[in-house]
Design a protein around this motif. Structure first.
Motif, PDB file in Angstrom:
ATOM      1  N   LYS A  63     -13.070   1.050   2.303  1.00 40.53           N
ATOM      2  CA  LYS A  63     -11.702   1.353   2.773  1.00 40.53           C
ATOM      3  C   LYS A  63     -11.653   2.466   3.816  1.00 40.53           C
ATOM      4  O   LYS A  63     -10.627   2.668   4.437  1.00 40.53           O
ATOM      5  N   ASP A  66      -3.095   1.122   4.345  1.00 38.94           N
ATOM      6  CA  ASP A  66      -2.411   0.966   3.065  1.00 38.94           C
ATOM      7  C   ASP A  66      -3.190   1.528   1.886  1.00 38.94           C
ATOM      8  O   ASP A  66      -2.659   1.610   0.779  1.00 38.94           O
ATOM      9  N   TYR A  67      -4.438   1.918   2.084  1.00 42.92           N
ATOM     10  CA  TYR A  67      -5.240   2.441   0.987  1.00 42.92           C
ATOM     11  C   TYR A  67      -5.256   3.964   0.937  1.00 42.92           C
ATOM     12  O   TYR A  67      -5.812   4.537   0.017  1.00 42.92           O
ATOM     13  N   ASN A  68      -4.647   4.645   1.900  1.00 38.50           N
ATOM     14  CA  ASN A  68      -4.607   6.100   1.881  1.00 38.50           C
ATOM     15  C   ASN A  68      -3.333   6.538   1.182  1.00 38.50           C
ATOM     16  O   ASN A  68      -2.241   6.474   1.743  1.00 38.50           O
ATOM     17  N   GLU A  69      -3.448   6.994  -0.054  1.00 40.90           N
ATOM     18  CA  GLU A  69      -2.285   7.380  -0.842  1.00 40.90           C
ATOM     19  C   GLU A  69      -1.725   8.729  -0.412  1.00 40.90           C
ATOM     20  O   GLU A  69      -0.564   9.030  -0.642  1.00 40.90           O
ATOM     21  N   ILE A  70      -2.540   9.578   0.206  1.00 35.83           N
ATOM     22  CA  ILE A  70      -2.081  10.905   0.633  1.00 35.83           C
ATOM     23  C   ILE A  70      -1.066  10.782   1.763  1.00 35.83           C
ATOM     24  O   ILE A  70      -0.013  11.414   1.739  1.00 35.83           O
ATOM     25  N   TYR A  71      -1.351   9.933   2.750  1.00 33.58           N
ATOM     26  CA  TYR A  71      -0.438   9.765   3.885  1.00 33.58           C
ATOM     27  C   TYR A  71       0.823   9.021   3.476  1.00 33.58           C
ATOM     28  O   TYR A  71       1.888   9.264   3.993  1.00 33.58           O
ATOM     29  N   ASN A  72       0.694   8.085   2.537  1.00 34.97           N
ATOM     30  CA  ASN A  72       1.822   7.234   2.164  1.00 34.97           C
ATOM     31  C   ASN A  72       2.713   7.868   1.103  1.00 34.97           C
ATOM     32  O   ASN A  72       3.820   7.410   0.876  1.00 34.97           O
ATOM     33  N   ALA A  73       2.260   8.941   0.434  1.00 41.50           N
ATOM     34  CA  ALA A  73       3.018   9.514  -0.678  1.00 41.50           C
ATOM     35  C   ALA A  73       4.280  10.235  -0.217  1.00 41.50           C
ATOM     36  O   ALA A  73       5.327  10.145  -0.851  1.00 41.50           O
ATOM     37  N   LYS A  91      10.354   5.265   0.551  1.00 49.10           N
ATOM     38  CA  LYS A  91      10.434   3.816   0.706  1.00 49.10           C
ATOM     39  C   LYS A  91      11.662   3.462   1.537  1.00 49.10           C
ATOM     40  O   LYS A  91      12.713   4.077   1.400  1.00 49.10           O
ATOM     41  N   LYS A 133      -2.374  -6.372   0.101  1.00 48.57           N
ATOM     42  CA  LYS A 133      -1.833  -5.036   0.404  1.00 48.57           C
ATOM     43  C   LYS A 133      -1.099  -5.020   1.741  1.00 48.57           C
ATOM     44  O   LYS A 133      -0.100  -4.332   1.896  1.00 48.57           O
TER      45      LYS A 133
END
Length: 157
Positions: free
Chosen positions: A32, A117-124, A128, A86
């Motif tokens: 990823k 879509d696999y980087n939770e730090i940037y998406n947190a 929404k 994803k």
């Protein structure tokens, strides 16, 4: 002059370049994110994004096209199963390049390329998006009026 020269050859012959990009794409799909030079990351982005787009529609033809480019059965399976689900609603831009600085040995510009879509730090921290919209006109509200009328008709009986 560089007219009409879109491909960065990366100082390699065609067969070596294609094999290197296929191996890097398989590593990116498996892990990823990978660290590489900026030039290779930009070349990999152009190589892997059309394959991710193909994986969104799981047909035999698309699987064969992706398999001919990647040449690893496990990577193709993971791309079509996990990654495609994803990124199903994303219209493009599946990878992100983050520059890391210079390599210690030869001072090459280094970068990390990752699947977005696999980087939770940037998406947190991003909220929404709302899927419902409000009308500016106001409009009538039949849902609230209907239950009141039914209660009145039941009481009369």
């Amino acid at each position: 002059m560089r007219h009409g020269k879109k491909i960065n050859h990366l100082g390699r012959k065609t067969a070596h370049r294609k094999a290197m990009l296929a191996n890097m794409a398989c590593s990116l799909i498996e892990h990823k994110r990978i660290n590489t030079t900026v030039a290779k990351a930009k070349a990999l982005k152009q190589f892997v994004e059309p394959l991710v787009t193909k994986s969104k529609e799981d047909t035999t033809h698309n699987r064969r096209i992706v398999m001919s480019r990647l040449r690893q059965k496990d990577a193709v399976t993971e791309l079509f199963r996990e990654v495609a689900t994803k990124v199903a609603d994303r219209p493009g831009g599946y990878t992100r390049i983050i520059k890391l600085g210079n390599r210690l040995g030869d001072n090459a510009d280094m970068a990390m390329i990752e699947l977005v879509d696999y980087n939770e730090i940037y998406n947190a921290d991003k909220p929404k998006k709302k899927t419902t919209r409000r009308s500016r006109r106001g409009g009538s509200k039949p849902a609230e009026a209907a239950p009141v009328e039914t209660k009145a008709s039941n009481e009369e009986e």
